[in-house]
Design a protein around this motif. Sequence first.
Motif, PDB file in Angstrom:
ATOM      1  N   VAL A 367       0.870  -1.173   0.000  1.00 32.46           N
ATOM      2  CA  VAL A 367       0.000   0.000   0.000  1.00 32.46           C
ATOM      3  C   VAL A 367       0.914   1.232   0.000  1.00 32.46           C
ATOM      4  O   VAL A 367       1.751   1.383   0.896  1.00 32.46           O
ATOM      5  N   PRO A 368       0.793   2.126  -0.976  1.00 32.33           N
ATOM      6  CA  PRO A 368       1.747   3.240  -1.109  1.00 32.33           C
ATOM      7  C   PRO A 368       1.584   4.292  -0.017  1.00 32.33           C
ATOM      8  O   PRO A 368       0.530   4.408   0.617  1.00 32.33           O
ATOM      9  N   LYS A 369       2.634   5.075   0.170  1.00 30.77           N
ATOM     10  CA  LYS A 369       2.649   6.105   1.202  1.00 30.77           C
ATOM     11  C   LYS A 369       1.548   7.129   0.995  1.00 30.77           C
ATOM     12  O   LYS A 369       0.925   7.602   1.946  1.00 30.77           O
ATOM     13  N   TRP A 370       1.325   7.523  -0.268  1.00 28.14           N
ATOM     14  CA  TRP A 370       0.355   8.591  -0.519  1.00 28.14           C
ATOM     15  C   TRP A 370      -1.055   8.203  -0.079  1.00 28.14           C
ATOM     16  O   TRP A 370      -1.868   9.055   0.251  1.00 28.14           O
ATOM     17  N   LEU A 371      -1.359   6.892  -0.053  1.00 28.33           N
ATOM     18  CA  LEU A 371      -2.687   6.466   0.375  1.00 28.33           C
ATOM     19  C   LEU A 371      -2.819   6.486   1.897  1.00 28.33           C
ATOM     20  O   LEU A 371      -3.921   6.447   2.435  1.00 28.33           O
ATOM     21  N   LEU A 372      -1.688   6.565   2.591  1.00 28.11           N
ATOM     22  CA  LEU A 372      -1.690   6.623   4.050  1.00 28.11           C
ATOM     23  C   LEU A 372      -1.446   8.033   4.565  1.00 28.11           C
ATOM     24  O   LEU A 372      -1.217   8.240   5.757  1.00 28.11           O
ATOM     25  N   ASP A 373      -1.520   9.004   3.667  1.00 28.05           N
ATOM     26  CA  ASP A 373      -1.240  10.391   4.017  1.00 28.05           C
ATOM     27  C   ASP A 373      -2.273  10.897   5.032  1.00 28.05           C
ATOM     28  O   ASP A 373      -3.481  10.836   4.782  1.00 28.05           O
ATOM     29  N   PRO A 374      -1.834  11.393   6.184  1.00 30.04           N
ATOM     30  CA  PRO A 374      -2.789  11.920   7.175  1.00 30.04           C
ATOM     31  C   PRO A 374      -3.590  13.108   6.676  1.00 30.04           C
ATOM     32  O   PRO A 374      -4.612  13.458   7.263  1.00 30.04           O
ATOM     33  N   ASN A 375      -3.125  13.745   5.572  1.00 29.59           N
ATOM     34  CA  ASN A 375      -3.877  14.872   5.013  1.00 29.59           C
ATOM     35  C   ASN A 375      -5.163  14.431   4.316  1.00 29.59           C
ATOM     36  O   ASN A 375      -5.974  15.275   3.944  1.00 29.59           O
ATOM     37  N   MET A 376      -5.351  13.135   4.138  1.00 31.54           N
ATOM     38  CA  MET A 376      -6.615  12.642   3.562  1.00 31.54           C
ATOM     39  C   MET A 376      -7.675  12.621   4.651  1.00 31.54           C
ATOM     40  O   MET A 376      -8.225  11.586   5.041  1.00 31.54           O
ATOM     41  N   HIS A 377      -7.966  13.823   5.164  1.00 34.30           N
ATOM     42  CA  HIS A 377      -8.804  13.950   6.352  1.00 34.30           C
ATOM     43  C   HIS A 377     -10.280  13.719   6.081  1.00 34.30           C
ATOM     44  O   HIS A 377     -11.058  13.550   7.013  1.00 34.30           O
TER      45      HIS A 377
END
Length: 757
Positions: A367-377
Amino acid sequence: MLPLCHDDELSALLQFKESRISGDFYAWKFDCRPTMASWKPEEGSVDCCSWDDVHCNKNTGHVIKLDLSHSCLFGSIDSSSSLSKLVHLEWLNLALNDFNSSEIPPEIINLSRLSYLNLSGTSLSGQIPSEILKLSNLVSLDLSLNDVPGSRVELQKPSFENLVEKLSNLKTLDLGDVSIDSMIPHNIGNLSSLTFVSLQNCELQGRIPSSIGNLSKLLHLDISLNELQGELPISVGNLHSLKELDLSANFLSSNLLGSIGNLRSLEAIYMSECNFSGQITSSLRNLTELVVLDMAQNSYGGTIELVLGLSLNRLSMLTKATSNTTSQKIQYIGLRSCNLTKFPHFLENQRDMVVLDLSDNRIEGKVPKWLLDPNMHNLNALNLSHNLLTGFDQHPILLPGNNGDLVTFDLSSNNLQGPLPVPPPGTVNYLAFSSSLTGEIPSWICNLNILESLVLSHNNLSGLLPQCLGNFSNELSVLDLQGNNFSGTIPNTFTKESRLGVMDLSHNLFQGRIPRSLINCSKLEFLGLGNNQISDTFPSWLGSLPKLNVVILRSNIFYGIIEEPRTGCGFSKFRIIDLSDNRFTGKLPSKSFLCWNAMKIVNASELRYLQDVLCLKGRMMTYNKIPDILAGIILSNNSFDGAISASIENLKGLQVLNLQNNNLQGHIPSCLGNLTNLESLDLSNNKFSGQIPQQLVQLTFLAFFNVSDNCLAGLIPQGKQFATFDNTSLDRNSGFCGRPLSKECESGEPPTIEDHT
């Protein structure tokens, strides 16, 4: 002074009230509001214009608007209905009531001034009367959601073409679930005022007519769940005002999307289950207003990346631009079952996604880093289940989502390794079953105080369960940790506020006793503790739980006798009890057979937990717990002794009875022949003597039968299901004779009981 309502209309309203069942009972049953309860004739002058949801013309006093939607109405609506006397009505809403499969009365023709008519969700059936075509002033017509089991509302005589011809002023037309069984008529293009059209699940066939492009004011078009074929006509590109388009579940051509690129106002498009394959036209790049995209269950493969990148990269800009004017701008991207093998890179910039569904693909790797970005609020649903994922490209693994959101994560059925990913405190459903996750359940679980479902089954998790597990969330209804390596004792911390309905801890290494605090779980329906090392006596104390219907205790170290109820009855909802492979002794619980009331019912409906607990767009979860048995007693591999009590014949709904490998004695009771629902009967490896009762031939559903390793003798029953059983079901009973054995009986062949069904 405003005029009072007219006497004839007052009388018509009261007559309609009296002909309906409306009251507190239906308010409870249907969660509705009994509006007409306030309609009461009083002494002196009565003004019906002051009644709830009755509106009158201020100048004439005539009733012109009646809103009785969701008003607990029950009963037929027919030609005698007094509503047809309200001839000045302009607006009538009877939606979400129950008119008991009655037909729309032809007397509706008397309401010639109607401009708004809503009969959706009212359990109507039968042919739409031709008289409805006389209501030429109709601007809004809603007959949807009347798909009554075994019967539907039909539009065939008159036809769909007739309706379009006569009701030329329509702006809203909702015929969802109406049986039309024809093509979309060409003259639909003449309804130039239409803004909303729903023809969902109408049995429509053929091609979409090009005239549909004339509906230039159309905002919503739903033609899903039909049998439409061919390409979308080029004229659809003329629908410049269209905001929502649903083409799902049809047989449309894969190159149908050429004209959609002209729909610059389109915000939502649903085109799942259309058998699309190959490359999607690049015209989708023009849909700069697109917010919802559902392309699930198609086979785009890698080509999806090139054609969707530009348009979807603009989604976040739209959300930011509108966030100050709307409470929430839903953003849904559904790519379930699209034959994807990697994460589409165009999603990398979608920081404002609300729902992302990539389930049932073949996505490999991490699972890529961008999908775990905390900014996906804004994320409140992430579904990555049923892929080939092996891990996460970030440590520690913190799942995205804002603390204030209600979030669902489904990571199930992958090859994920390592510890459990940490969800935000606002998580409602945390699903990560059937993977290779390792480690313990961390202490952060205690922070998930609104969690409803925790499903971590079939992983390699281990260690002790946190002591908070029984009380960390008052909302928890599903706890499934089966198929791991958890050890120690089960926490004894369940509280009276518990909403726990399903608890499955089977196939672990738990020891000790069943926690007594489970008595607080009054909503518990399913308890699975099989295949552990629990050492305890039978939990008769659980019999007071009012909803408990399945108890699985197989393969543990349970011991002792099963105590009979001294006063009253317990386990009245029992449908499945599995105590196999333990150390129980003593007699079978014959008195309990009189208490297990749910097993006395034949053809009971399926248990709720066999259904999907959650199945929404982007939030998918199935919880299939039990094989296809609905009533079963499995007591095999214990040390029960004595005889089978005749009280067992009360359990008419019983489908499985397994008493294999005990020390049971005496004759096989003939009353077992009364359990006509039985599909499996295993009495093998006991000490039964005498004959097999001839009455067992009446068990016409019996698919499995085994009485081997007993002391039985005499004639073997013949005919019906007994003709389908092989010799192994009779082995090691030296006194048997007759077919299918080669040993003949001394008195000749036993009589065959013929099947006259």
